[in-house]
Structures are given as structure tokens and as C-alpha cells.
Design a protein around this motif. Structure first.
Motif, PDB file in Angstrom:
ATOM      1  N   SER A 174       0.808  -1.213   0.000  1.00 30.25           N
ATOM      2  CA  SER A 174       0.000   0.000   0.000  1.00 30.25           C
ATOM      3  C   SER A 174       0.838   1.259   0.000  1.00 30.25           C
ATOM      4  O   SER A 174       0.315   2.351  -0.187  1.00 30.25           O
ATOM      5  CB  SER A 174      -0.895  -0.004   1.235  1.00 30.25           C
ATOM      6  N   ARG A 175       2.143   1.150   0.230  1.00 31.50           N
ATOM      7  CA  ARG A 175       2.898   2.397   0.375  1.00 31.50           C
ATOM      8  C   ARG A 175       4.191   2.438  -0.420  1.00 31.50           C
ATOM      9  O   ARG A 175       5.068   3.232  -0.157  1.00 31.50           O
ATOM     10  CB  ARG A 175       3.164   2.688   1.848  1.00 31.50           C
TER      11      ARG A 175
ATOM     12  N   TRP B 190      -7.772  -0.343  -5.003  1.00 22.34           N
ATOM     13  CA  TRP B 190      -7.609  -1.221  -3.852  1.00 22.34           C
ATOM     14  C   TRP B 190      -8.307  -2.543  -4.147  1.00 22.34           C
ATOM     15  O   TRP B 190      -9.426  -2.556  -4.653  1.00 22.34           O
ATOM     16  CB  TRP B 190      -8.234  -0.557  -2.616  1.00 22.34           C
ATOM     17  N   VAL B 191      -7.642  -3.635  -3.904  1.00 26.24           N
ATOM     18  CA  VAL B 191      -8.269  -4.938  -4.130  1.00 26.24           C
ATOM     19  C   VAL B 191      -8.368  -5.672  -2.793  1.00 26.24           C
ATOM     20  O   VAL B 191      -7.698  -5.293  -1.828  1.00 26.24           O
ATOM     21  CB  VAL B 191      -7.446  -5.811  -5.108  1.00 26.24           C
TER      22      VAL B 191
ATOM     23  N   GLN C 103      -6.980  -8.249  -1.226  1.00 28.15           N
ATOM     24  CA  GLN C 103      -5.821  -9.120  -1.439  1.00 28.15           C
ATOM     25  C   GLN C 103      -6.034 -10.511  -0.840  1.00 28.15           C
ATOM     26  O   GLN C 103      -5.628 -11.511  -1.417  1.00 28.15           O
ATOM     27  CB  GLN C 103      -4.570  -8.469  -0.838  1.00 28.15           C
TER      28      GLN C 103
ATOM     29  N   HIS D 110       6.464  -7.461  -2.402  1.00 21.85           N
ATOM     30  CA  HIS D 110       7.513  -6.613  -1.824  1.00 21.85           C
ATOM     31  C   HIS D 110       7.898  -7.112  -0.425  1.00 21.85           C
ATOM     32  O   HIS D 110       8.836  -6.605   0.160  1.00 21.85           O
ATOM     33  CB  HIS D 110       7.037  -5.161  -1.756  1.00 21.85           C
TER      34      HIS D 110
ATOM     35  N   ASN E  11       2.595  -8.089   6.384  1.00 21.57           N
ATOM     36  CA  ASN E  11       1.209  -8.572   6.281  1.00 21.57           C
ATOM     37  C   ASN E  11       1.035  -9.427   5.029  1.00 21.57           C
ATOM     38  O   ASN E  11       0.361 -10.456   5.057  1.00 21.57           O
ATOM     39  CB  ASN E  11       0.231  -7.397   6.227  1.00 21.57           C
ATOM     40  N   SER E  12       1.648  -8.986   3.934  1.00 24.95           N
ATOM     41  CA  SER E  12       1.518  -9.741   2.690  1.00 24.95           C
ATOM     42  C   SER E  12       2.159 -11.115   2.814  1.00 24.95           C
ATOM     43  O   SER E  12       1.612 -12.113   2.331  1.00 24.95           O
ATOM     44  CB  SER E  12       2.159  -8.967   1.531  1.00 24.95           C
TER      45      SER E  12
ATOM     46  N   GLU F 110      -0.149 -13.296   4.797  1.00 27.30           N
ATOM     47  CA  GLU F 110      -1.344 -13.650   4.029  1.00 27.30           C
ATOM     48  C   GLU F 110      -1.022 -14.703   2.962  1.00 27.30           C
ATOM     49  O   GLU F 110      -1.815 -15.613   2.703  1.00 27.30           O
ATOM     50  CB  GLU F 110      -1.952 -12.403   3.380  1.00 27.30           C
TER      51      GLU F 110
HETATM   52 BR1  BUP Z   1      -1.991  -2.450  -2.269  1.00 30.92          BR
HETATM   53  C1  BUP Z   1      -3.208  -3.462  -1.292  1.00 30.92           C
HETATM   54  N1  BUP Z   1      -5.351  -4.445  -1.115  1.00 30.92           N
HETATM   55  O1  BUP Z   1      -4.836  -3.309  -2.975  1.00 30.92           O
HETATM   56  P1  BUP Z   1       1.958  -4.966   3.962  1.00 30.92           P
HETATM   57  C2  BUP Z   1      -2.889  -3.930  -0.046  1.00 30.92           C
HETATM   58  N2  BUP Z   1      -3.813  -4.645   0.663  1.00 30.92           N
HETATM   59  O2  BUP Z   1      -5.872  -5.600   0.732  1.00 30.92           O
HETATM   60  P2  BUP Z   1       2.717  -2.245   3.191  1.00 30.92           P
HETATM   61  C3  BUP Z   1      -5.049  -4.932   0.126  1.00 30.92           C
HETATM   62  O3  BUP Z   1      -2.757  -4.071   2.695  1.00 30.92           O
HETATM   63  P3  BUP Z   1       4.313  -1.830   5.520  1.00 30.92           P
HETATM   64  C4  BUP Z   1      -4.496  -3.707  -1.861  1.00 30.92           C
HETATM   65  O4  BUP Z   1      -3.473  -7.456   2.005  1.00 30.92           O
HETATM   66  C5  BUP Z   1      -1.994  -6.149   3.460  1.00 30.92           C
HETATM   67  O5  BUP Z   1      -2.843  -6.588   4.465  1.00 30.92           O
HETATM   68  C6  BUP Z   1      -2.661  -6.310   2.099  1.00 30.92           C
HETATM   69  O6  BUP Z   1       0.469  -4.477   4.197  1.00 30.92           O
HETATM   70  C7  BUP Z   1      -3.506  -5.083   2.033  1.00 30.92           C
HETATM   71  O7  BUP Z   1       2.665  -3.841   3.142  1.00 30.92           O
HETATM   72  C8  BUP Z   1      -1.824  -4.650   3.586  1.00 30.92           C
HETATM   73  O8  BUP Z   1       1.956  -6.158   3.109  1.00 30.92           O
HETATM   74  C9  BUP Z   1      -0.448  -4.185   3.188  1.00 30.92           C
HETATM   75  O9  BUP Z   1       2.603  -5.111   5.284  1.00 30.92           O
HETATM   76  O10 BUP Z   1       2.964  -1.818   4.656  1.00 30.92           O
HETATM   77  O11 BUP Z   1       1.414  -1.700   2.798  1.00 30.92           O
HETATM   78  O12 BUP Z   1       3.878  -1.874   2.342  1.00 30.92           O
HETATM   79  O13 BUP Z   1       5.324  -1.036   4.745  1.00 30.92           O
HETATM   80  O14 BUP Z   1       3.943  -1.139   6.791  1.00 30.92           O
HETATM   81  O15 BUP Z   1       4.683  -3.252   5.683  1.00 30.92           O
END
Ligand code: BUP
Length: 466
Positions: free
Chosen positions: A287-288, A342-343, A345, A360, A364-365, A368
Motif C-alpha cells: 500500500s505504500r 484497492w483490491v 488481497q 515486496h 502482512n503480505s 497472508e
Molecule cells: Br496495495 C493493497 N489491497 O490493494 P503490507 C494492499 N492490501 O488488501 P505495506 C489490500 O494491505 P508496511 C491492496 O493485504 C496487506 O494486508 C494487504 O500491508 C492489504 O505492506 C496490507 O503487506 C499491506 O505489510 O505496509 O502496505 O507496504 O510497509 O507497513 O509493511
């Protein structure tokens, strides 16, 4: 009786990667049946991204009787005096500078709080605010990254000076952490002693021992060694750490579902339904993280050249996405689909058509992916992501080409042909497929009846009961 109700305060920090795990933890806490809980969720408005405010709204309306929102008014922070230009880090800093204002807010809560769980980026200031209260409030952090990264957080203040002496191909020895963390995997901001992150790690690492406990979105079978080393006192032997409660894996909850405005979510699902099992690679950098326009071009070329079916979430802006015509949000291109919105995920990773994830490695990814038994091609771009990619490789659930450097800037870091080759390698790889499936089964066990999470929750709630 009202005064004796268990009441937990949750205080997340900025960004979906921090907010999402807090809200998932909140949903788990209100639905556990060891003891009825009420929650207060501290929020700071306006949120940095629209995605955050939309998620908070959906969460609050899912639990109207159990959760109260407390809007925390921050002191104004002139961005030109902030130590970072990243809007999410500027918000971290603003929350830290305002945290002393929490003391009166927390003392006026009714019923009085039994515990506070806050973000790992807020340790020193929130501990100070809690210690200034007229009553004892047990303090916990929720770690939104890997246990491996937590070991670096806990040790950084002791190792920072030796870091500068390490050669570029050197490794950082932390007792109990094996294999050791490569210097090249350390977040670049931690190698710069003047960065906001270095000072945060230096200030807050030594304060971990003042907490009553550390909750982490991880689980035994994914990170047995790091969790064991942290809990067994190997990491930071001298001053010890409080107990680590591995309450993960956190996975998408009902309240996260997008409603109404996204009939096109169904379009993605219909497209996935038409693809053979395990044939699609899902591509998202979180997301960022925004890729440069040039690098996005190479990813597109790589996906097409790979010949693999793909679902690619494109992001060119750091915060949220650009306003697009509705018609442009989802586009079919050759063997794949390109999405600029936004999807869900979790739904995508759980679909039987998806057999691989180019990620990346935001924590959280990773969690998941593992939950859904989907193997990962790690492409870490920033921050903790290389340390998390090391977990992906170590646990056997994915592959990583370490020669791909950090992302950023306007450069092309990886050429399309290399991306194509790696994607094909991922989708043909047998060991990561089997291992991801196995760890996915373990993840279900950890969260099921009698699993690791239930035990952790029982202990925590015993501690919180008055
Ligand atoms: Br983009 C996206 N839909 O389209 P991470 C992300 N997500 O559900 P990040 C969606 O956001 P940090 C989208 O499933 C996960 O739960 C995804 O967190 C969800 O990476 C979350 O993976 C994203 O930790 O945050 O966003 O770069 O840098 O804090 O780890």
C-alpha cells in the motif's frame, strides 16, 4: 461490575501495514470467548491515506457495541521540521511528539483501561505517558513485522557501532538468529545514523524491557528460531525482553470486505474463476511503495514475456492511487489483468487460480501468502522487506534473487527479461509450492481450537482481568 469490565485500549500508527493488523487483532479479541472485552481504538484524523479512513469506518460499524473510537488530536507538526519526508513517517513523528497528551485521555476512560496495546513505532513516548498515569496500566506493543526484524529492533542499540565496521557483504550476528542477518538486508535508514529510524531504534530498543509483553503477527511454524531466541532470552541477553506472544497469523476479516462501490471486485473474481487452478501470478508491492514509471514498464514487459497469467496491482503514488476513470481501473491485457484500485488481497490470495505471488514482502503480505499456501517471489524494495524476504527463503515458501537491489528513484532496477525468467521459475518451482502448502496447514492449526493463538490469548486475558 461495570468498573471491573476488561477494557483494552488499542493505539495503531499510520499506514495500512500498521492499521490492518491492529484491527484484525481487535476483531479477534472481541470474538474470543474467554472473557467479554470492550475496546477503545485510538485514531488520528485525518488519516494519511483514504484507505485507512475507509477501513476504520468499516471496522467501527462492524462492532458498534464493543468498540469506541477515541479521536486523538495531534499537535501540529511543521513538516519542514520533521526528520523524514515520507508522509507516513512524518505522522509517526507527530504522534510521538504528541503522545504525552495521552495521559489525561487515558485517565478519563471509563471503565478504567486494563491494558494498552500500541504500535512498535511509539514505544518511548507512550511508555512515558502510561508511566505518568495515577494508576498502573499494563503496556504491550503489537509488532507488525517479522520476529526476525524484531530481533534487529531489540539489538540495534547494542550493535549500531559495529554495523559501521561491517563490510558490505558482512553479516550481523544476533544470538539465536540463524542464519545471521546480512548487512545488505538491513533497512538503509538504519545504516544512516542521522535518520529518523536510527534514532527511533536507538531510543526505543532499550525500552522493550519496560513493556509487559510483546504481541507479534507471526507463529511458531513460520519463525520458530527467531521466536524461540526472543522468548528464550538469547536476543539481548543482558537486559532481557518481556514475554513474546505470537498471536498470528492475522488474516483478512469480514469487516474488511469492500461493499457497494465495487461491483468491479466481482469482475476480478469472475476473471479468476475462468483461469485454471494455480496458474495465475498475483503481483503487488503493497500500500505504500510506488515503483517508478520506468520500472513499472519493465514489470509489464516481464509479465507479458513470462507468458504466465497475471493479476497485477499497479501503484504509482506513495499515498493511495491516482483518481482514474472507472473504466480504467481494471484492464485486461493479453494473458492478465491490470488493476489500479484497492483490491481484496486476501480474497485473491485465497482463490484457487492463484499459484504465486510477486511481493515486496511487507510483513502482512507475507503472512497472508503463507496462510493461503501461496509461494512467493520476494522483491523487497524498502525498509524491513529484505529481512522479511530472508524469512520467506529460510522457511522455504519462496524464492528471492538477492542481486535485485533496493527499489527507489527513477532508475530501472530490474529489466523485464529478468522479471519474466524469475516469474516462470516461481510458477514452475515445486519445493516452494509444497512448503507453502505445508506451512499454510500449520497456520490453520496455530489459529484453530487448542492452537498457539488460543493459548496466547488465554494467558493475556488472564493478565488483564481485574
Ligand atoms: Br496495495 C493493497 N489491497 O490493494 P503490507 C494492499 N492490501 O488488501 P505495506 C489490500 O494491505 P508496511 C491492496 O493485504 C496487506 O494486508 C494487504 O500491508 C492489504 O505492506 C496490507 O503487506 C499491506 O505489510 O505496509 O502496505 O507496504 O510497509 O507497513 O509493511
Amino acid at each position: 461490575d461495570f468498573l471491573h469490565k476488561t477494557h483494552v485500549v488499542l493505539f495503531p500508527s499510520a499506514g495500512m501495514g500498521h492499521l490492518t493488523p491492529f484491527l484484525r487483532l481487535a476483531a479477534l479479541l472481541v470474538s474470543q470467548n474467554h472473557c467479554p472485552l470492550t475496546l477503545t481504538l485510538i485514531t488520528t484524523h485525518p488519516t494519511v491515506s483514504l484507505a485507512e479512513s475507509s477501513l476504520i469506518t468499516r471496522f467501527l460499524s462492524a462492532f458498534p457495541d464493543r468498540v469506541t473510537e477515541l479521536d486523538f488530536h495531534l499537535l501540529p507538526l511543521d513538516p519542514s521540521t520533521a526528520k523524514s519526508t515520507d508522509p507516513f513517517f512524518v505522522r509517526f513523528e507527530a504522534i510521538r511528539r504528541s503522545a504525552y497528551l495521552l495521559t489525561p485521555l487515558l485517565s478519563s476512560l471509563s471503565p478504567p483501561p486494563s491494558a494498552i496495546i500500541f504500535d512498535i513505532s511509539l514505544i518511548s513516548p507512550v511508555i512515558l505517558a502510561v508511566e505518568s498515569l495515577p494508576f498502573h496500566l499494563p503496556a504491550y506493543v503489537l509488532v507488525t513485522t517479522s520476529a526476525r526484524m524484531l530481533s534487529l529492533f531489540a539489538s540495534y542499540h547494542k550493535l549500531a557501532s559495529s554495523l559501521t565496521e561491517l563490510t558490505d557483504d558482512g553479516v550481523l550476528e544476533i544470538p539465536g538468529i540463524s542464519p545471521p542477518i546480512s548487512k545488505s538486508s538491513i533497512p538503509p535508514l538504519l545504516l544512516n545514523p542521522n535518520s529518523f529510524f536510527s534514532s527511533l531504534f536507538l531510543d526505543d530498543g532499550p525500552k522493550l524491557k519496560n513493556l509487559n509483553g510483546i504481541l507479534i503477527n507471526s507463529f511458531e511454524e513460520l519463525e520458530a528460531e527467531a521466536l524461540g531466541a526472543l522468548n528464550g532470552g538469547k536476543v539481548t541477553t543482558a537486559d532481557g525482553l518481556p514475554p513474546i506472544f505470537s498471536v498470528g497469523p492475522f488474516v483478512p476479516c469480514e469487516f474488511e470486505k469492500l461493499q457497494g462501490d465495487v461491483g468491479d471486485g466481482d469482475r476480478l473474481k469472475r476473471w479468476l474463476d475462468e483461469q485454471p487452478d494455480g496458474s495465475v501470478v498475483y503481483v503487488s508491492f503493497g500500500s505504500r511503495t510506488a515503483l517508478s514509471t520506468k520500472q513499472i514498464g519493465e514489470v509489464g514487459e516481464g509479465l507479458v514475456r513470462s507468458g504466465v497469467r497475471f493479476l497485477w496491482v499497479v501503484k504509482e503514488k506513495l499515498v493511495d492511487r491516482e483518481e482514474e476513470d472507472e473504466g480504467n481501473l481494471i484492464k485486461v491485457k493479453g494473458t492478465g489483468v491490470v488493476v489500479r484500485r484497492w483490491v481484496e488481497q486476501g480474497e485473491i490470495l485465497g482463490h484457487k487460480a492463484v499459484g504465486g505471488f510477486v511481493s515486496h514482502c511487507g510483513w502482512n503480505s507475507v503472512v497472508e501468502a503463507v496462510w493461503n499456501g501461496v509461494r512467493v517471489l520476494a522483491w523487497p524494495l524498502n525498509g524491513d522487506q529484505k529481512v522479511n524476504a530472508e524469512v520467506v527463503v529460510r522457511s522455504g515458501v519462496g524464492i528471492w534473487d538477492k542481486t535485485w537491489g533496493w527499489g527507489g528513484g527513477d532508475r530501472i532496477v530490474v529489466k523485464g527479461q529478468m522479471i519474466a525468467d524469475k516469474i516462470r521459475e516461481l510458477m514452475e518451482s515445486e519445493d516452494p509450492r509444497v512448503e507453502a502448502e505445508r506451512v499454510g496447514v500449520e497456520a490453520k492449526r496455530a489459529t484453530g481450537a487448542g492452537g498457539g493463538r488460543e493459548k496466547m490469548f488465554k494467558q493475556l486475558i488472564e493478565n488483564w482481568k481485574k
